[in-house]
Design an enzyme around this catalytic site. Structure first.
Site, PDB file in Angstrom:
ATOM      1  CB  SER A  56       8.089   6.132  -2.716  1.00 40.16           C
ATOM      2  OG  SER A  56       7.334   6.486  -3.855  1.00 40.16           O
ATOM      3  NE  ARG A  57       6.309  -0.020   1.885  1.00 42.45           N
ATOM      4  CZ  ARG A  57       5.067   0.006   1.461  1.00 42.45           C
ATOM      5  NH1 ARG A  57       4.461   1.175   1.231  1.00 42.45           N
ATOM      6  NH2 ARG A  57       4.399  -1.112   1.246  1.00 42.45           N
ATOM      7  CG  LEU A  58      11.070   7.883   0.297  1.00 43.71           C
ATOM      8  CD1 LEU A  58      11.281   8.941  -0.776  1.00 43.71           C
ATOM      9  CD2 LEU A  58      12.419   7.430   0.871  1.00 43.71           C
ATOM     10  CG  HIS A  59       7.244   5.177   5.892  1.00 41.36           C
ATOM     11  ND1 HIS A  59       6.135   5.180   5.075  1.00 41.36           N
ATOM     12  CD2 HIS A  59       7.776   3.919   5.800  1.00 41.36           C
ATOM     13  CE1 HIS A  59       5.978   3.986   4.535  1.00 41.36           C
ATOM     14  NE2 HIS A  59       6.968   3.210   4.946  1.00 41.36           N
TER      15      HIS A  59
ATOM     16  CE  LYS B 114      -3.502   2.484   2.670  1.00 36.56           C
ATOM     17  NZ  LYS B 114      -4.350   2.503   3.884  1.00 36.56           N
TER      18      LYS B 114
END
Length: 212
Positions: free
Chosen positions: A190-193, A10
């Site tokens: 993009s998983r750049l949390h 997600k």
């Protein structure tokens, strides 16, 4: 099957978390996020993972329910003779995790864990429904039992013994996790949390960002 699992993903896009947007005090920031979670559609918003380690350093985790919190820490209640109770006695360090997927948020808490005062355990115990009070007596939590019938017989026994005047068992009560570190995680694309970490220090909290 493994390929299908790997394909599950997600992309988080709901919100961001900037250093300028958060409180200087970690508990104040938790309260902001807690209120957001309570006012959302989250079921059992107080469910949290509790991780403990035994005397050999082996980790163990399970879901428990937050019952209160303040500047001193985060409180839950359980059987002191359970597996987690024995682990806490052997190694008084613990971690908590809240995952509020509806808000794409996670909170991690690390610290020292200790029993609450008996008066606090009494206050919460006596606020519980009668069935839950009897359950605290009836269940030898984490012990091997022959069948569910053991629990049912115990419930019958203690219901008959106590009636409506059910005391708190000495083996049941509260724990408080006193935080040394609290991390607020906001899912981003993009998983750049976004991850903002608070570290407890004398006189307040040291706040910094860490890479996702």
């Amino acid at each position: 099957m493994q390929k299908e699992i790997a394909d599950i993903r997600k992309d988080y896009r709901m919100q961001s978390l900037q250093e300028t947007d958060v409180a200087n005090n970690a508990i104040e920031q938790f309260t902001r996020w807690w209120n957001d979670a309570v006012n959302s559609s989250i079921d059992e918003v107080n469910a949290m993972t509790l991780a403990t380690c035994d005397k050999d350093g082996a980790p163990h985790a399970r879901i428990v329910l937050l019952k209160s919190y303040d500047e001193n820490g985060f409180v839950f209640f359980t059987n002191y003779q359970s597996h987690k109770g024995k682990e806490i006695a052997e190694n008084p360090k613990a971690a908590l995790v809240f995952f509020w997927k509806e808000l794409e948020r996670q909170v991690r808490i690390e610290g020292i864990i200790e029993k609450t005062a008996a008066a606090e355990s009494d206050e919460y115990f006596f606020s519980r429904p009668a069935g839950s009070k009897i359950g605290a007596w009836a269940s030898p939590q984490s012990a091997v039992i022959a069948s569910r019938e053991v629990l049912e017989q115990n419930v019958e026994h203690y219901t008959e013994k106590f009636g409506t005047d059910i005391p708190r068992p000495e083996h049941w009560g509260g724990y408080i996790v006193k935080p040394a570190l609290i991390e607020f995680w906001q899912g981003r694309s993009s998983r750049l949390h976004d991850r903002i970490v608070y570290v407890s220090q004398e006189g307040g909290w040291l706040k910094h960002r860490v890479a996702p």
